[in-house]
Motif scaffolding. Structure first.
Motif, PDB file in Angstrom:
ATOM      1  N   TYR A 155      -4.817  -7.390  27.084  1.00 44.82           N
ATOM      2  CA  TYR A 155      -4.970  -7.484  28.539  1.00 44.82           C
ATOM      3  C   TYR A 155      -4.978  -6.091  29.166  1.00 44.82           C
ATOM      4  O   TYR A 155      -5.798  -5.797  30.049  1.00 44.82           O
ATOM      5  CB  TYR A 155      -3.825  -8.315  29.114  1.00 44.82           C
ATOM      6  CG  TYR A 155      -3.894  -8.486  30.609  1.00 44.82           C
ATOM      7  CD1 TYR A 155      -4.980  -9.116  31.218  1.00 44.82           C
ATOM      8  CD2 TYR A 155      -2.856  -8.018  31.429  1.00 44.82           C
ATOM      9  CE1 TYR A 155      -5.045  -9.263  32.589  1.00 44.82           C
ATOM     10  CE2 TYR A 155      -2.914  -8.173  32.801  1.00 44.82           C
ATOM     11  CZ  TYR A 155      -4.013  -8.788  33.378  1.00 44.82           C
ATOM     12  OH  TYR A 155      -4.071  -8.938  34.739  1.00 44.82           O
ATOM     13  N   HIS A 156      -4.083  -5.227  28.686  1.00 45.24           N
ATOM     14  CA  HIS A 156      -4.037  -3.863  29.204  1.00 45.24           C
ATOM     15  C   HIS A 156      -5.343  -3.129  28.907  1.00 45.24           C
ATOM     16  O   HIS A 156      -5.864  -2.388  29.751  1.00 45.24           O
ATOM     17  CB  HIS A 156      -2.848  -3.122  28.592  1.00 45.24           C
ATOM     18  CG  HIS A 156      -2.578  -1.796  29.220  1.00 45.24           C
ATOM     19  ND1 HIS A 156      -3.227  -0.653  28.854  1.00 45.24           N
ATOM     20  CD2 HIS A 156      -1.719  -1.433  30.212  1.00 45.24           C
ATOM     21  CE1 HIS A 156      -2.796   0.366  29.571  1.00 45.24           C
ATOM     22  NE2 HIS A 156      -1.869  -0.084  30.407  1.00 45.24           N
ATOM     23  N   GLN A 157      -5.890  -3.328  27.701  1.00 42.76           N
ATOM     24  CA  GLN A 157      -7.143  -2.674  27.342  1.00 42.76           C
ATOM     25  C   GLN A 157      -8.295  -3.163  28.207  1.00 42.76           C
ATOM     26  O   GLN A 157      -9.158  -2.386  28.623  1.00 42.76           O
ATOM     27  CB  GLN A 157      -7.449  -2.923  25.863  1.00 42.76           C
ATOM     28  CG  GLN A 157      -8.718  -2.246  25.370  1.00 42.76           C
ATOM     29  CD  GLN A 157      -8.665  -0.736  25.482  1.00 42.76           C
ATOM     30  OE1 GLN A 157      -7.655  -0.121  25.110  1.00 42.76           O
ATOM     31  NE2 GLN A 157      -9.722  -0.129  26.000  1.00 42.76           N
ATOM     32  N   SER A 158      -8.321  -4.464  28.507  1.00 42.31           N
ATOM     33  CA  SER A 158      -9.388  -4.982  29.365  1.00 42.31           C
ATOM     34  C   SER A 158      -9.287  -4.413  30.767  1.00 42.31           C
ATOM     35  O   SER A 158     -10.304  -4.135  31.413  1.00 42.31           O
ATOM     36  CB  SER A 158      -9.321  -6.513  29.406  1.00 42.31           C
ATOM     37  OG  SER A 158      -8.133  -6.951  30.037  1.00 42.31           O
ATOM     38  N   LEU A 159      -8.049  -4.220  31.242  1.00 44.20           N
ATOM     39  CA  LEU A 159      -7.869  -3.585  32.548  1.00 44.20           C
ATOM     40  C   LEU A 159      -8.354  -2.141  32.522  1.00 44.20           C
ATOM     41  O   LEU A 159      -8.962  -1.661  33.485  1.00 44.20           O
ATOM     42  CB  LEU A 159      -6.400  -3.636  32.962  1.00 44.20           C
ATOM     43  CG  LEU A 159      -5.852  -5.006  33.348  1.00 44.20           C
ATOM     44  CD1 LEU A 159      -4.347  -4.922  33.591  1.00 44.20           C
ATOM     45  CD2 LEU A 159      -6.549  -5.552  34.583  1.00 44.20           C
ATOM     46  N   MET A 160      -8.091  -1.444  31.420  1.00 43.54           N
ATOM     47  CA  MET A 160      -8.575  -0.070  31.294  1.00 43.54           C
ATOM     48  C   MET A 160     -10.101  -0.011  31.315  1.00 43.54           C
ATOM     49  O   MET A 160     -10.698   0.868  31.953  1.00 43.54           O
ATOM     50  CB  MET A 160      -8.060   0.556  29.998  1.00 43.54           C
ATOM     51  CG  MET A 160      -6.615   0.984  30.032  1.00 43.54           C
ATOM     52  SD  MET A 160      -6.175   1.850  28.521  1.00 43.54           S
ATOM     53  CE  MET A 160      -7.421   3.115  28.482  1.00 43.54           C
ATOM     54  N   ALA A 410      -9.974  12.709  20.098  1.00 46.47           N
ATOM     55  CA  ALA A 410     -10.995  11.814  20.652  1.00 46.47           C
ATOM     56  C   ALA A 410     -11.582  10.912  19.589  1.00 46.47           C
ATOM     57  O   ALA A 410     -12.195   9.900  19.895  1.00 46.47           O
ATOM     58  CB  ALA A 410     -12.112  12.629  21.309  1.00 46.47           C
ATOM     59  N   ASP A 411     -11.387  11.252  18.283  1.00 45.74           N
ATOM     60  CA  ASP A 411     -11.952  10.424  17.231  1.00 45.74           C
ATOM     61  C   ASP A 411     -11.205   9.104  17.066  1.00 45.74           C
ATOM     62  O   ASP A 411     -11.693   8.174  16.448  1.00 45.74           O
ATOM     63  CB  ASP A 411     -11.911  11.181  15.890  1.00 45.74           C
ATOM     64  CG  ASP A 411     -12.840  12.378  15.919  1.00 45.74           C
ATOM     65  OD1 ASP A 411     -13.823  12.332  16.681  1.00 45.74           O
ATOM     66  OD2 ASP A 411     -12.577  13.341  15.189  1.00 45.74           O
ATOM     67  N   ASP A 412      -9.965   9.009  17.567  1.00 45.28           N
ATOM     68  CA  ASP A 412      -9.163   7.798  17.438  1.00 45.28           C
ATOM     69  C   ASP A 412      -9.232   7.021  18.738  1.00 45.28           C
ATOM     70  O   ASP A 412      -8.552   7.373  19.700  1.00 45.28           O
ATOM     71  CB  ASP A 412      -7.720   8.191  17.118  1.00 45.28           C
ATOM     72  CG  ASP A 412      -6.854   6.958  16.834  1.00 45.28           C
ATOM     73  OD1 ASP A 412      -7.348   5.839  17.072  1.00 45.28           O
ATOM     74  OD2 ASP A 412      -5.711   7.127  16.406  1.00 45.28           O
ATOM     75  N   PRO A 413     -10.041   5.960  18.830  1.00 46.44           N
ATOM     76  CA  PRO A 413     -10.198   5.245  20.097  1.00 46.44           C
ATOM     77  C   PRO A 413      -8.897   4.674  20.619  1.00 46.44           C
ATOM     78  O   PRO A 413      -8.632   4.707  21.824  1.00 46.44           O
ATOM     79  CB  PRO A 413     -11.207   4.137  19.758  1.00 46.44           C
ATOM     80  CG  PRO A 413     -11.913   4.625  18.531  1.00 46.44           C
ATOM     81  CD  PRO A 413     -10.903   5.419  17.772  1.00 46.44           C
ATOM     82  N   ASP A 414      -8.038   4.140  19.742  1.00 52.09           N
ATOM     83  CA  ASP A 414      -6.794   3.545  20.208  1.00 52.09           C
ATOM     84  C   ASP A 414      -5.870   4.603  20.794  1.00 52.09           C
ATOM     85  O   ASP A 414      -5.292   4.420  21.876  1.00 52.09           O
ATOM     86  CB  ASP A 414      -6.096   2.819  19.051  1.00 52.09           C
ATOM     87  CG  ASP A 414      -6.907   1.623  18.565  1.00 52.09           C
ATOM     88  OD1 ASP A 414      -7.663   1.075  19.397  1.00 52.09           O
ATOM     89  OD2 ASP A 414      -6.774   1.246  17.388  1.00 52.09           O
ATOM     90  N   ALA A 415      -5.741   5.724  20.046  1.00 49.22           N
ATOM     91  CA  ALA A 415      -4.869   6.788  20.545  1.00 49.22           C
ATOM     92  C   ALA A 415      -5.414   7.378  21.834  1.00 49.22           C
ATOM     93  O   ALA A 415      -4.663   7.659  22.772  1.00 49.22           O
ATOM     94  CB  ALA A 415      -4.712   7.887  19.480  1.00 49.22           C
ATOM     95  N   PHE A 416      -6.736   7.555  21.876  1.00 52.75           N
ATOM     96  CA  PHE A 416      -7.320   8.112  23.090  1.00 52.75           C
ATOM     97  C   PHE A 416      -7.170   7.151  24.269  1.00 52.75           C
ATOM     98  O   PHE A 416      -6.920   7.556  25.397  1.00 52.75           O
ATOM     99  CB  PHE A 416      -8.796   8.441  22.872  1.00 52.75           C
ATOM    100  CG  PHE A 416      -9.450   9.019  24.094  1.00 52.75           C
ATOM    101  CD1 PHE A 416      -9.197  10.329  24.477  1.00 52.75           C
ATOM    102  CD2 PHE A 416     -10.304   8.252  24.868  1.00 52.75           C
ATOM    103  CE1 PHE A 416      -9.790  10.858  25.600  1.00 52.75           C
ATOM    104  CE2 PHE A 416     -10.887   8.775  25.987  1.00 52.75           C
ATOM    105  CZ  PHE A 416     -10.631  10.083  26.344  1.00 52.75           C
ATOM    106  N   SER A 417      -7.320   5.843  24.017  1.00 50.82           N
ATOM    107  CA  SER A 417      -7.173   4.852  25.080  1.00 50.82           C
ATOM    108  C   SER A 417      -5.768   4.878  25.652  1.00 50.82           C
ATOM    109  O   SER A 417      -5.565   4.812  26.869  1.00 50.82           O
ATOM    110  CB  SER A 417      -7.510   3.454  24.542  1.00 50.82           C
ATOM    111  OG  SER A 417      -8.850   3.386  24.130  1.00 50.82           O
ATOM    112  N   ALA A 418      -4.765   4.969  24.764  1.00 55.17           N
ATOM    113  CA  ALA A 418      -3.390   5.039  25.250  1.00 55.17           C
ATOM    114  C   ALA A 418      -3.169   6.295  26.073  1.00 55.17           C
ATOM    115  O   ALA A 418      -2.545   6.263  27.140  1.00 55.17           O
ATOM    116  CB  ALA A 418      -2.425   4.997  24.063  1.00 55.17           C
TER     117      ALA A 418
END
Length: 441
Positions: A155-160, A410-418
């Motif tokens: 849910y948090h990712q969809s909000l992002m 930037a190569d890690d989408p999850d880490a970059f998203s957080a």
């Protein structure tokens, strides 16, 4: 009979009179012939002059005027405007009359274009104000909802993702505000260069392709709040251009020079030819507002946006160099006088106390606290009279990262998203909408 002498005298007098008459008649005939010759030559000269005038008028109407219209009305640069077709008419009444017509045409087109442009820009700004205000309200709601749930959830990712789309839409409106003579529409607090780079990266669709080489001595330098948003918008345009015309990574680094800092953007895409470089330099040096009557491609206005901001706020941009990767090297130069000092210790402590006080009096709805893993929710900002939340600065990002820590790659989408989520909250907290929640020119 007459005396022979008398007869001779009479005959002599008659001959003299007759001779005089014949001489006068001959002279008169010669004068008439000369006059007729002059009249004939004059008539021929007049005919030649009239033909020359007709030729010149036709040339002015068929050649000179279309060239003037191409340049003045249609905006075609480089079209030559010829002068007189016959040099012998230079300085004559015809030459002066043609020059007067050219000046009048130029004035008429300029006045008409300015009137149309002023009305169009005003209408565009009014529509942008309404749309931008609505998007800001939407984004604030999204950020408030993001703060209610922990990072990493679906849910948090969809909000992002939704917030990212809204941010891109806001940037599109910003660039139109700037080109129509307005300001970007946001007033920000002092921000670090790192926050500016990350904010610009978060406003483009291919943000994962942007690799930022972080150094604390440059990344944690504070920009003055007055120029934070203009520099961010300009850098966004450079990053958008770099990712649009290249594949693979786009590299960003901040360099120190004697009178300021440079944000360098290198891509490995297609380089620009001399004509494109010349056109880019022209747009980057252009300070005038957008001429809506001559816009040919609304998708190629990024350099014009940067030019407007650079002239207004005192920084500069250059795209004439070649990057080490074969593409374009774009350089954003920011002089030292545009840098600030960041929040004071008193401001930090006051904001911490205010945030703690708001947190104590603003509990989460039932069930949300457990989901968030905290007893209290993120504080809800008070509403301004105009309906938009009033921004207040919260505790700023630390002046330098902990030893051994580095920004998320930037190569890690999850880490970059957080990291982007945390950065988004920080940037949103440093933004201040104008008084009353309205966006003014």
């Amino acid at each position: 009979m007459l005396d022979p002498q008398v007869t001779t005298a009479i005959l002599g007098a008659g001959f003299a009179v007759t001779s005089a008459g014949l001489l006068a008649q001959t002279r008169a005939k010669r004068a008439l012939a000369a006059r007729c010759t002059r009249l004939e030559k004059q008539r021929e000269a007049d005919g030649t002059h009239i033909a020359a005038l007709e030729t010149e008028v036709r040339y002015f109407a068929e050649v000179t005027m279309p060239a003037l219209v191409d340049i003045l009305a249609r905006g075609h640069r480089g079209v030559p405007v010829p002068g007189l077709s016959q040099e012998q008419l230079a300085g004559t009444v015809v030459d002066h009359a043609h020059q007067d017509v050219r000046r009048l045409l130029q004035e008429a087109v300029a006045v008409t274009r300015e009137q149309i442009g002023r009305a169009a820009r005003s209408s565009v700004r009014d529509m942008i104000d309404e749309a931008q205000t609505g998007l800001h309200r939407c984004q604030l709601r999204v950020v408030e909802e993001m703060e209610r749930y922990p990072d990493g959830t679906a849910y948090h990712q969809s909000l992002m993702d939704f917030d990212h789309l809204v941010t891109q839409s806001l940037h599109t409106l910003q660039r139109m505000r700037i080109l129509t003579g307005s300001w970007p529409g946001l007033q920000r607090a002092d921000c670090t260069v790192r926050e500016v780079v990350e904010s610009a990266r978060g406003r483009i669709s291919d943000y994962l392709r942007v690799s930022y080489t972080y150094e604390s001595r440059t990344g944690e330098t504070y920009l003055e709040g007055r120029v934070v948003e203009p520099v961010t918008v300009a850098l966004t345009e450079l990053l958008s251009n770099a990712t649009a015309f290249s594949d693979g990574k786009v590299f960003v680094e901040v360099q120190v020079f004697q009178t300021g800092y440079c944000i360098v953007v290198d891509d490995g895409g297609l380089n620009m030819n001399p004509f494109q470089r010349e056109e880019a330099a022209r747009q980057l040096g252009q300070r005038e507002v957008l001429d809506v009557t001559t816009v040919q491609d609304a998708g190629q206005l990024g350099f014009a946006v940067i030019g407007r901001l650079a002239g207004e706020y005192g920084f500069s941009a250059d795209v004439t160099s070649t990057s080490p990767y074969g593409g374009v090297r774009a350089v954003l130069r920011i002089p030292l006088e545009l840098f600030g000092h960041g929040p004071t210790d008193e401001e930090i402590e006051a904001e911490r106390q205010a945030a703690a006080s708001r947190s104590r009096h603003t509990p989460l709805p039932a069930g949300a606290a457990a989901a968030a893993g905290a007893p209290d929710a993120a504080p809800v900002e008070p509403m301004a009279p105009g309906g938009l939340p009033q921004r207040r600065r919260r505790s700023p990002v630390a002046a330098a990262p902990a030893r051994g820590s580095e920004p998320a790659p930037a190569d890690d989408p999850d880490a970059f998203s957080a990291g982007l989520a945390q950065l988004g909250r920080t940037i949103h907290d440093t933004e201040n909408t104008p008084e009353g929640g309205q966006l003014h020119d």
